[in-house]
Design an enzyme around this catalytic site. Structure first.
Site, mmCIF file in Angstrom:
data_model
loop_
_atom_site.group_PDB
_atom_site.id
_atom_site.type_symbol
_atom_site.label_atom_id
_atom_site.label_comp_id
_atom_site.label_asym_id
_atom_site.label_seq_id
_atom_site.Cartn_x
_atom_site.Cartn_y
_atom_site.Cartn_z
ATOM 1 N N TRP A 506 14.961 12.507 25.040
ATOM 2 C CA TRP A 506 15.331 11.402 25.951
ATOM 3 C C TRP A 506 15.488 11.862 27.400
ATOM 4 O O TRP A 506 16.225 11.259 28.171
ATOM 5 C CB TRP A 506 16.621 10.710 25.476
ATOM 6 C CG TRP A 506 16.559 10.267 24.058
ATOM 7 C CD1 TRP A 506 15.845 9.212 23.560
ATOM 8 C CD2 TRP A 506 17.213 10.860 22.931
ATOM 9 N NE1 TRP A 506 16.009 9.117 22.199
ATOM 10 C CE2 TRP A 506 16.854 10.114 21.781
ATOM 11 C CE3 TRP A 506 18.078 11.941 22.775
ATOM 12 C CZ2 TRP A 506 17.321 10.417 20.504
ATOM 13 C CZ3 TRP A 506 18.546 12.256 21.515
ATOM 14 C CH2 TRP A 506 18.153 11.495 20.399
ATOM 15 N N HIS A 507 14.752 12.887 27.789
ATOM 16 C CA HIS A 507 14.827 13.381 29.165
ATOM 17 C C HIS A 507 13.543 13.074 29.927
ATOM 18 O O HIS A 507 13.130 13.837 30.798
ATOM 19 C CB HIS A 507 15.100 14.889 29.175
ATOM 20 C CG HIS A 507 16.420 15.262 28.571
ATOM 21 N ND1 HIS A 507 16.783 16.571 28.324
ATOM 22 C CD2 HIS A 507 17.471 14.498 28.172
ATOM 23 C CE1 HIS A 507 18.003 16.594 27.787
ATOM 24 N NE2 HIS A 507 18.425 15.347 27.684
ATOM 25 N N TYR A 508 12.892 11.972 29.600
ATOM 26 C CA TYR A 508 11.627 11.648 30.266
ATOM 27 C C TYR A 508 11.862 11.305 31.740
ATOM 28 O O TYR A 508 12.920 10.828 32.135
ATOM 29 C CB TYR A 508 10.883 10.534 29.538
ATOM 30 C CG TYR A 508 11.675 9.287 29.218
ATOM 31 C CD1 TYR A 508 11.774 8.252 30.128
ATOM 32 C CD2 TYR A 508 12.305 9.123 27.983
ATOM 33 C CE1 TYR A 508 12.479 7.093 29.842
ATOM 34 C CE2 TYR A 508 13.010 7.978 27.678
ATOM 35 C CZ TYR A 508 13.095 6.969 28.617
ATOM 36 O OH TYR A 508 13.802 5.821 28.333
#
Length: 571
Positions: A506-508
């Protein structure tokens, strides 16, 4: 001294005086969450209003930015989701999986699947990703700050401002302690103890969960806001940016409430400092620029959107740090923990861990909802039989740890495209995991380090001695983690394992990147009165988790913008 140099010196003095006054003033005016005087549902908004700043997106950057700007101007913060405080699963460490598994139309966690076949989540709640994530809090490296061109002293002050509200030292219990000791035994040195700093070795980082397990999100930063100068409208979906006639300069936004009623928010006249700021995130900000006519002209025309500025880099440079896990069934009970310990290696991989009492039937049910069984030609019953017979696991109740590796950067990137002209429809997203072979090499080295941790003495008190590491890899390869094809050799070939079992952490980021779409002051190039301040501007993900840096950036830019405002208005 010429006039320009004189004015520059005066500006710096103004900035210094402003910061000193601001720090004293901001501590004396506040309202505690959930902000009943200034946070309202958008259905209560007037049809047309005006403000000095309009911030689109109440996420990690937007909340910090709006709170800061409110101490020198009238601010509107528009958030497409609701308050986090009334959602039980968000506010406790025990609810992490429940929040992600909520697939209802108004869920705070909006699920999407990239074209890579990886299930992902997009925040739809005040506080953004900090209301959904695993809570790890860590600063960016000094090198990252230097390359970004930020002022280190103001960066430090801004981090500290954030940390006073939302960051805590976690209690490190048995599982996390074993992983920490295992990392040290595996050679991820030195032991850096507890620190927010990003430095090579093994450390305990901060957490936005306090020691009672309560989550603190970026929404809490609005307690710093001047309640007389800020308005927050919830469940407000922005449709497009409005521009001045015959001039590419933002003048406001058009948004819609949950009843379908349209509203217009305009910038106040009279000051060139008034601006619209997009803080809608990696998906939301480039999508909104495109919907407003700023983006690749051919793509926009294909959707019938009038092109105001042909900007081919909008939506480009999208990256998502790939994550791969190893599930470790435990012989003894483990604590509920999310990310607390991290091994920061020198070869481009971060090693992290979590632990919990896992309900595998629930995970299988989630897999069915996401369609994760469809492409693998298998059923929940087959998976249940596989687990029970091969691994002798009780699927109704399982204590387990997860050790994961995240590839830094990454160097692979993709893009984002509109699917339609509706702001409610998620764009089409491609990340191209492991497209750059250096990312794949980092993943393999990370997994090799995990194997060393699993074989370390501290982990042996948890591991089943009859389950070799290769079987642990086979167990993960059998789980419905994504929609990608599986290969029988994955447990024996770490490159294949990386590709087959890749997940998101979830670090896009990317899509409105610095020096490509925005300048170093985050102003959209070629457009007046419009900035983007969020994760879409990043070239690489900072630190082991970006949330601290995104909150810091909101504060940092808020102070800079108010300093610029003061200097401009006193000319």
């Amino acid at each position: 001294m010429d006039h320009h140099c004189l004015w520059t010196s005066v500006s710096h003095v103004f900035m210094f005086i402003f910061v000193i006054i601001f720090f004293f003033a901001s501590s004396s005016i506040s309202e505690k969450a959930p902000y009943s005087t200034f946070a309202k549902d958008a259905t209560q908004a007037q049809s047309k209003t005006s403000y000095d700043y309009i911030v689109v997106g109440g996420g990690t950057s937007g909340c910090a930015l709006a709170a800061t700007l409110s101490h020198g101007a009238k601010v509107l913060l528009l958030e497409r989701g609701d308050l986090p405080y009334g959602i039980p699963s968000i506010n406790t460490i025990n609810g992490f999986v429940d929040t992600l598994a909520n697939l209802s139309p108004t869920s705070a966690s909006q699920t999407f699947v990239s074209t890579d076949g990886v299930v992902n989540q997009r925040a739809r709640v005040l506080g953004g990703g900090s209301a959904l994530n695993a809570g790890f809090f860590t600063r960016a490296s000094a090198d990252f700050v230097n390359k970004a061109g930020w002022d280190p002293a103001l960066v430090k002050q801004s981090y500290e401002w954030v940390e006073k509200k939302v960051a805590f030292e976690p209690k490190v219990l048995a599982w996390q302690e074993a992983v920490k000791d295992g990392l040290l035994e595996a050679g991820v040195l030195p032991n850096n103890g507890f620190t927010y700093e990003h430095i090579y070795g093994t450390k305990v980082g901060g957490s936005i969960f306090d020691q009672s397990g309560k989550r603190h999100t970026a929404a809490d930063l609005l307690e710093y806001a001047d309640p007389s100068n800020i308005t927050v409208h919830l469940n407000a979906t922005v449709h497009q940016i409005l521009f001045k006639p015959n001039e590419l300069r933002a003048r406001g936004v058009l948004y819609e409430d949950m009843n379908g009623k349209k509203h217009i928010a305009l910038l106040n006249e009279g000051s060139m400092s008034n601006e619209v700021i997009l803080s809608a995130g990696t998906l939301g900000s480039p999508q909104l620029l495109m919907l407003s006519g700023i983006g690749p002209s051919k793509h926009l025309m294909g959707h019938g959107i009038k092109v105001l500025l042909d900007q081919p880099m909008v939506g480009q440079g999208l990256s998502d740090n790939p994550m791969n896990i190893v599930l470790v069934p435990s012989r003894k009970p483990v604590e509920i923990s999310l990310i607390e310990v991290v091994g920061i290696t020198r070869f481009g991989s971060f090693i992290e861990s979590a632990s919990a009492h896992i309900n595998l039937p629930l995970l299988q049910e989630m897999g069915s909802k996401f369609g994760l069984f469809t492409n693998q030609n298998t059923s929940r019953d087959k998976i249940k039989t596989f687990f029970e017979h091969r691994f002798n696991l009780d699927l109704s109740s399982l204590d387990a740890g997860i050790i994961l590796e995240k590839v830094t950067g990454p160097l692979s990137f993709g893009d984002l495209e509109l699917v339609s002209k509706s702001p409610y429809e998620n764009p089409k997203v491609t990340f191209n995991y492991f497209n750059d072979p250096r990312d794949l090499q980092a993943c393999v080295k990370g997994l090799q380090t995990i194997v060393k941790v699993l074989e370390s003495k501290p982990l042996m008190k948890f591991r089943d001695p009859f389950l070799p590491v290769r079987d642990l890899l086979a167990l993960v390869a059998a789980l419905p983690l994504n929609l990608r094809p599986r290969h029988v050799n994955a447990p024996f070939d770490l490159e294949q394992y990386c590709k087959d079992t890749v997940m998101t952490i979830w670090h896009y980021h990317g899509g409105c990147q610095v020096d490509r779409v925005v300048d170093r002051n985050y102003k959209v190039m070629g457009v007046g009165a419009l900035r983007v301040i969020d994760s879409s501007t990043l070239l690489y993900s900072p630190g082991t988790n970006p949330q601290a840096t995104m909150m810091m950036l909101g504060r940092y830019m808020g102070i800079k913008m108010l300093g610029e405002r003061l200097a401009t208005n006193t000319k």
